[in-house]
Structure formats: structure tokens, C-alpha cells
Design a protein around this motif. Structure first.
Motif, PDB file in Angstrom:
ATOM      1  N   ASN A  40       0.822  -1.213   0.000  1.00 33.00           N
ATOM      2  CA  ASN A  40       0.000   0.000   0.000  1.00 33.00           C
ATOM      3  C   ASN A  40       0.852   1.257   0.000  1.00 33.00           C
ATOM      4  O   ASN A  40       0.527   2.244  -0.662  1.00 33.00           O
ATOM      5  CB  ASN A  40      -0.938   0.006   1.206  1.00 33.00           C
ATOM      6  N   LYS A  41       1.959   1.206   0.756  1.00 29.16           N
ATOM      7  CA  LYS A  41       2.835   2.377   0.830  1.00 29.16           C
ATOM      8  C   LYS A  41       3.459   2.651  -0.548  1.00 29.16           C
ATOM      9  O   LYS A  41       3.543   3.802  -0.980  1.00 29.16           O
ATOM     10  CB  LYS A  41       3.936   2.089   1.867  1.00 29.16           C
ATOM     11  N   THR A  42       3.866   1.551  -1.234  1.00 38.01           N
ATOM     12  CA  THR A  42       4.466   1.728  -2.568  1.00 38.01           C
ATOM     13  C   THR A  42       3.463   2.352  -3.528  1.00 38.01           C
ATOM     14  O   THR A  42       3.785   3.260  -4.293  1.00 38.01           O
ATOM     15  CB  THR A  42       4.913   0.367  -3.135  1.00 38.01           C
ATOM     16  N   LYS A  43       2.219   1.832  -3.450  1.00 37.04           N
ATOM     17  CA  LYS A  43       1.200   2.366  -4.348  1.00 37.04           C
ATOM     18  C   LYS A  43       0.947   3.843  -4.052  1.00 37.04           C
ATOM     19  O   LYS A  43       0.792   4.655  -4.966  1.00 37.04           O
ATOM     20  CB  LYS A  43      -0.105   1.568  -4.190  1.00 37.04           C
ATOM     21  N   ALA A  44       0.907   4.173  -2.751  1.00 42.13           N
ATOM     22  CA  ALA A  44       0.672   5.564  -2.374  1.00 42.13           C
ATOM     23  C   ALA A  44       1.810   6.440  -2.870  1.00 42.13           C
ATOM     24  O   ALA A  44       1.591   7.534  -3.381  1.00 42.13           O
ATOM     25  CB  ALA A  44       0.554   5.668  -0.852  1.00 42.13           C
ATOM     26  N   TRP A  45       3.047   5.922  -2.759  1.00 41.61           N
ATOM     27  CA  TRP A  45       4.213   6.691  -3.190  1.00 41.61           C
ATOM     28  C   TRP A  45       4.133   6.977  -4.685  1.00 41.61           C
ATOM     29  O   TRP A  45       4.418   8.070  -5.141  1.00 41.61           O
ATOM     30  CB  TRP A  45       5.470   5.910  -2.844  1.00 41.61           C
ATOM     31  N   PHE A  46       3.689   5.964  -5.450  1.00 41.39           N
ATOM     32  CA  PHE A  46       3.561   6.152  -6.888  1.00 41.39           C
ATOM     33  C   PHE A  46       2.498   7.187  -7.220  1.00 41.39           C
ATOM     34  O   PHE A  46       2.611   7.925  -8.194  1.00 41.39           O
ATOM     35  CB  PHE A  46       3.199   4.825  -7.565  1.00 41.39           C
ATOM     36  N   ALA A  47       1.440   7.196  -6.420  1.00 44.02           N
ATOM     37  CA  ALA A  47       0.340   8.111  -6.696  1.00 44.02           C
ATOM     38  C   ALA A  47       0.599   9.488  -6.096  1.00 44.02           C
ATOM     39  O   ALA A  47      -0.221  10.387  -6.241  1.00 44.02           O
ATOM     40  CB  ALA A  47      -0.955   7.528  -6.142  1.00 44.02           C
ATOM     41  N   GLY A  48       1.732   9.653  -5.389  1.00 40.42           N
ATOM     42  CA  GLY A  48       2.051  10.941  -4.799  1.00 40.42           C
ATOM     43  C   GLY A  48       1.281  11.222  -3.522  1.00 40.42           C
ATOM     44  O   GLY A  48       1.146  12.370  -3.119  1.00 40.42           O
ATOM     45  N   ARG A  49       0.763  10.167  -2.885  1.00 47.37           N
ATOM     46  CA  ARG A  49       0.070  10.368  -1.611  1.00 47.37           C
ATOM     47  C   ARG A  49       1.002   9.985  -0.469  1.00 47.37           C
ATOM     48  O   ARG A  49       2.054   9.412  -0.690  1.00 47.37           O
ATOM     49  CB  ARG A  49      -1.172   9.473  -1.549  1.00 47.37           C
ATOM     50  N   VAL A  50       0.590  10.323   0.753  1.00 46.42           N
ATOM     51  CA  VAL A  50       1.369   9.875   1.905  1.00 46.42           C
ATOM     52  C   VAL A  50       1.049   8.416   2.183  1.00 46.42           C
ATOM     53  O   VAL A  50       1.932   7.612   2.466  1.00 46.42           O
ATOM     54  CB  VAL A  50       1.062  10.740   3.141  1.00 46.42           C
TER      55      VAL A  50
END
Lengths: 302, 213
Positions: free
Chosen positions: A23-33
Motif C-alpha cells: 500500500n505504501k508503494t502504491k501511495a508513493w507512486f500516486a504521490g500520496r502519503v
């Protein structure tokens, strides 16, 4: 004794962390925290404290589903050597038991879904079984390649490889089964591109639709067993793609944890850069995995 | 070296199947580009002594098949504004299975051939045969002109792989000549594709039988 305790701790404690990393990786890709890394643990604890709603049409099968799933996936985990440590349970031919423990888990998940009598859940169950028809041969081909390479049918020895590492001739089959196993991993743990764990549209989902009626502790158990399955299949894949060892058990353990987190990050990257496949294209992907693993076996036998 | 070569060739074979299974032409072109670039690395791995000519063959193959040809094809694709192979002769799944069967047959067949001892351990021969057959599957089952170009490219990849067996005996100029021919051929085809599209508003090669002088 400590060895087995550490192994159990890793096996039982680490899986939700993988979901957190994904989830963190996906958030990082999407520019979210993104949610904190430990969020899956919080979610599961919250679910365990909640009450449970049981439909009146359901029978004991509905309640047994998640429990049997957790038990059989957990048992399958005991057959897999984690890192460089040998598996706690090992005997000749346990690769068959491993494959069918996963099969038993799947059977009870689908049986519980059918038990609710909901049309949607029946659809999900049908899809799950159809796709597993294709991913199971891929897994078996991969296991056969490993068995042939190591000359043993015990998962511990198969995954460790022959003494002195795999022979040079084995590189090509290993590349092929690594590819196949990665697709099987994505399919079995219901990740994109096969299934989207976040979607809640009943018409397109596979695994999520089967657990629509489960709530509270049972749902928590289901989430946990899905994470556990991801961990187990990931451990197998890591043995194939990264058979490094330093010799010192502690260092190897640390290396394994790092590799596992890396694998979760890779899954996260795949989820971020790919869209979910259309349902009718999923069999193409799985047949690709099957062909890839079958090819590996053919290369070895020729 | 043999294990690295084999791993590379296996990836090439898998890319074949991937190319057979996708309907978006741009993705097929990119897949074949990656395949060509990977095969471009082969001369460096197969040779025992890396000389200037080997490096040149390798660099030329990567530059042409990995960059220049795909760029031209993608440019042509943009001009004709088509996205997918809409109606291949056989379904994509069937062509994947056919491709896999062809590759398996190539493997079994190459196992029976009396090869020189230094080539017996590598997959060069089966990969070459499999690539040629897969190229022919492309040529016979796809009807968009650009998909057919991809087919030729895959066939050429197979021939290039086969050429690796002879690389010690064959002068550099032959390899360069083959690459140049391919480049010019594809360059011309992509221009023709553009013209066909302008004249008939379709790039379906089946319509070409109706041409009259």
C-alpha cells in the motif's frame, strides 16, 4: 528450538506488513502519503474486536470457511523453509500436500461463499475456481522443475537446491518458473492485474466478492490468511530468484526479511503501473504462466 | 557464459509469446523492440574474445532493432491511427498456444540435430527455429500491414540468432548487410503503409488482392 520460534514469529507476524509495504508503494507512486506501514495490523485488530453478523440462511460451512482456510494456509506455511532455515515440518512428497492445502483453503472459501446463497458470491466462487484450474498446473510444473533439479520431493530440499547451488544448465528453467511463479503469486493472492483488492464492484471482482457476507473477526481472519498466502508464495519465489546465502544464520534471516519487503515493493510497483486485466483476458495471463512453467520442465527433460 | 546466453534466449522466447498474446499493435512493436535489443547483446556473450567487430555488430543490432526500427514503426502507426489488430485470423489465445507448441517442437527437434559440441549446451538453435516459426504465425494470421512488418522482424530475429552459430566464420560485412537490408525494408514498408492508408483508408492487407493496374 529458538530457530523454530523465530521462524514461526516471522511466518505469523510478517504477512500483514507486506500488505502495508504494498500500500505504501502504491501511495508513493500516486504521490500520496498513504496509510502507515502497520495499518493492516490495526485493521485486523479492529476487526477482531468487532461483532459479527450472521445471515440466517447460512450454516456451519459459512463459519468454518475462514477458519479452515487459515488453518490450512498456516499448515502450508510450516512446510516452506523460511530464509535459510529448514522447514519445521518436512517429509518426502510434501510438495503435493502443500499444493492441496492451498486447494483445501480455496475449496472452503468457495464453499462458504456458496453457502450464503447470494448470486454475486456464487459468481465470485465460479471465477476463483476457474482461475485456480489454470494456476495450479503452473505451480505443479514449477514444483516439478525444482524437484527434478534437486532430485528430492521434500520442499525444504527442493527449495534449497542441490549442494553448491543450482547447476549452470538450470538458469533457463529457473528464469521461466520464476516468471510463472510470480504470476501465480499475483493470481493466488488476488492482486492486480488479476484481481483488484480495493474494488467493491461485484461484477468484476473475484476474491472480494466471495467474502462480502463475512464480517468482524471472520473477515479479519480472511484478510490475515490472504496475507499469509502472499507471504508463503513469496517465500517460494524468493528461493528461486534469490538463492543467496552468507552462512551466518542471523545474517541470512535479515537478508530474507529484506528480500521479502523488496518483493512486496515489486508487487506494489506492478500494481501501480498496470491496470487490472479484463476478466476474459485473465485466463490468457494464467495460461501464459502455465506455458512458461511447462516450458521450464520441457527444457530440463529434453 | 552458456547459462547467461540461455537465460537471455528464454526471455526472448517468452517475449515471443507475449507479443502473440497482445492485441495493441504499439505494445507488440515495443515487445519486439525489447527482443531485438536483447538479441543484440548475444554477440558479446557468445564470443570468447570481444573484438571491435563484435562490439560493432552488437551496437548496430541494438541501435537498429531496439531503437530505430521501432521508432519508424511507431511513427507510421501514429500516421495511420490504428490501435489494435481487430480481427486476427485465429484468436490471440490460440496463437499463444500455437506459438508455445511451435517453441516446444523446436526444442525437441533441435535436441535431435547433430550439433557441434560447443553449441550443444546452448539454446541458440531451438530459439532461432522457434522465432522463425512464430514470425510466420504473425505473417499468416495478422492482416494489418504493420503486424506483418512485426512478423518479418521476428523472423529476422530468428535468423540473427542462428547467425550467432556462424559468427566466427562469417565476416562482419554480411551481418551488417542483413541489418541494413532489414532497416531499408522496414523503412520502405512503413512509408508504403502510410500510402496504402491514404489511398484506401485501411491498412488491411487482404484488400491488396483487389488492386488493379
Amino acid at each position: 528450538m529458538t530457530r523454530i520460534l523465530i521462524q514461526l514469529a516471522l511466518l505469523l507476524g510478517m504477512p500483514p506488513l507486506l500488505l502495508g509495504v504494498i500500500n505504501k508503494t502504491k501511495a508513493w507512486f500516486a504521490g500520496r502519503v498513504g496509510p502507515p506501514l502497520l495499518q493492516p495490523y490495526f485493521d485486523m485488530l479492529k476487526l477482531l474486536r468487532k461483532g459479527m453478523v450472521l445471515s440466517q440462511t447460512t450454516t456451519w460451512v459459512f463459519r468454518a470457511g475462514p477458519v479452515v482456510t487459515l488453518a490450512s494456509v498456516g499448515l502450508a506455511g510450516l512446510l516452506i523453509p523460511i530464509g535459510r532455515w529448514a522447514a519445521p515440518v518436512a517429509f518426502a512428497g510434501d510438495m503435493i500436500l502443500f499444493a492441496y492445502l492451498l486447494g483445501l483453503a480455496r475449496f472452503f472459501t468457495t464453499a462458504a461463499a456458496l453457502d450464503t446463497g447470494s448470486a454475486f458470491e456464487g459468481m465470485g466462487a465460479a471465477r476463483e475456481v476457474t482461475f485456480s484450474c489454470l494456476s495450479e498446473p503452473a505451480l505443479f510444473f514449477a514444483l516439478l522443475v525444482l524437484a527434478r533439479l534437486s532430485g528430492s520431493t521434500t520442499l525444504s530440499e527442493m527449495l534449497k537446491g542441490p549442494a553448491g547451488g543450482f547447476p549452470a544448465l538450470a538458469t533457463a528453467p529457473l528464469v521461466l518458473i520464476a516468471l510463472g511463479l510470480f504470476i501465480v503469486l499475483l493470481a493466488e493472492s488476488c492482486r492486480i492485474p488479476v484481481d483488484d483488492p480495493n474494488t467493491h464492484l461485484e461484477l468484476t471482482m473475484i476474491h472480494e466478492v466471495m467474502v462480502l457476507d463475512h464480517s468482524g473477526p471472520l473477515l479479519g481472519v480472511i484478510l490475515y490468511s490472504a496475507a499469509l498466502k502472499l507471504f508463503i508464495l513469496g517465500a517460494i519465489l524468493l528461493h528461486v530468484v534469490a538463492p543467496f546465502q552468507t552462512g551466518a544464520p542471523w545474517l541470512d534471516g535479515g537478508l530474507f526479511v529484506l528480500e521479502m519487503l523488496g518483493l512486496a515493493a515489486v508487487v506494489g510497483v506492478v500494481e501501480s503501473v498496470m491496470a487490472r486485466l479484463a476478466l476474459r483476458q485473465v485466463p490468457h495471463l494464467l495460461i501464459g504462466a502455465m506455458i512458461s512453467c511447462g516450458f521450464g520442465l520441457l527444457l530440463l527433460l529434453r | 557464459m552458456a547459462d547467461l546466453v540461455n537465460a537471455l534466449l528464454v526471455i526472448v522466447l517468452v517475449l515471443n509469446l507475449f507479443a502473440l498474446g497482445t492485441s495493441r499493435i504499439i505494445r507488440v512493436i515495443r515487445t519486439v523492440a525489447v527482443q531485438g535489443a536483447l538479441l543484440g547483446l548475444l554477440p558479446l556473450l557468445v564470443h570468447e574474445h570481444i573484438t571491435l567487430s563484435v562490439i560493432m555488430v552488437s551496437a548496430a543490432a541494438i541501435a537498429l532493432k531496439g531503437i530505430a526500427i521501432p521508432a519508424i514503426m511507431i511513427h507510421a502507426l501514429r500516421d495511420v491511427r490504428i490501435k489494435r489488430e481487430v480481427e486476427p485470423l485465429i484468436s490471440l489465445l490460440t496463437s499463444i498456444i500455437l506459438g508455445a507448441l511451435a517453441s516446444a517442437a523446436a526444442l525437441l527437434f533441435a535436441g535431435r540435430l547433430p550439433l557441434a559440441s560447443q553449441h550443444a549446451g546452448t539454446l541458440l538453435v531451438p530459439a532461432a527455429i522457434a522465432n522463425v516459426i512464430v514470425g510466420f504465425i504473425f505473417l499468416t494470421t495478422r492482416f494489418k500491414a504493420l503486424s506483418q512488418v512485426v512478423g518479418y522482424l521476428v523472423v529476422e530475429n530468428g535468423i540473427f540468432t542462428f547467425g550467432m552459430l556462424l559468427i566466427e566464420a562469417m565476416p562482419l560485412i554480411v551481418e551488417m548487410g542483413v541489418l541494413l537490408d532489414l532497416f531499408v525494408g522496414i523503412f520502405v514498408t512503413c512509408i508504403i503503409v502510410n500510402r496504402i492508408n491514404r489511398a484506401f483508408s485501411s491498412t488491411d492487407t487482404r484488400l491488396l488482392v483487389a488492386l488493379k493496374g
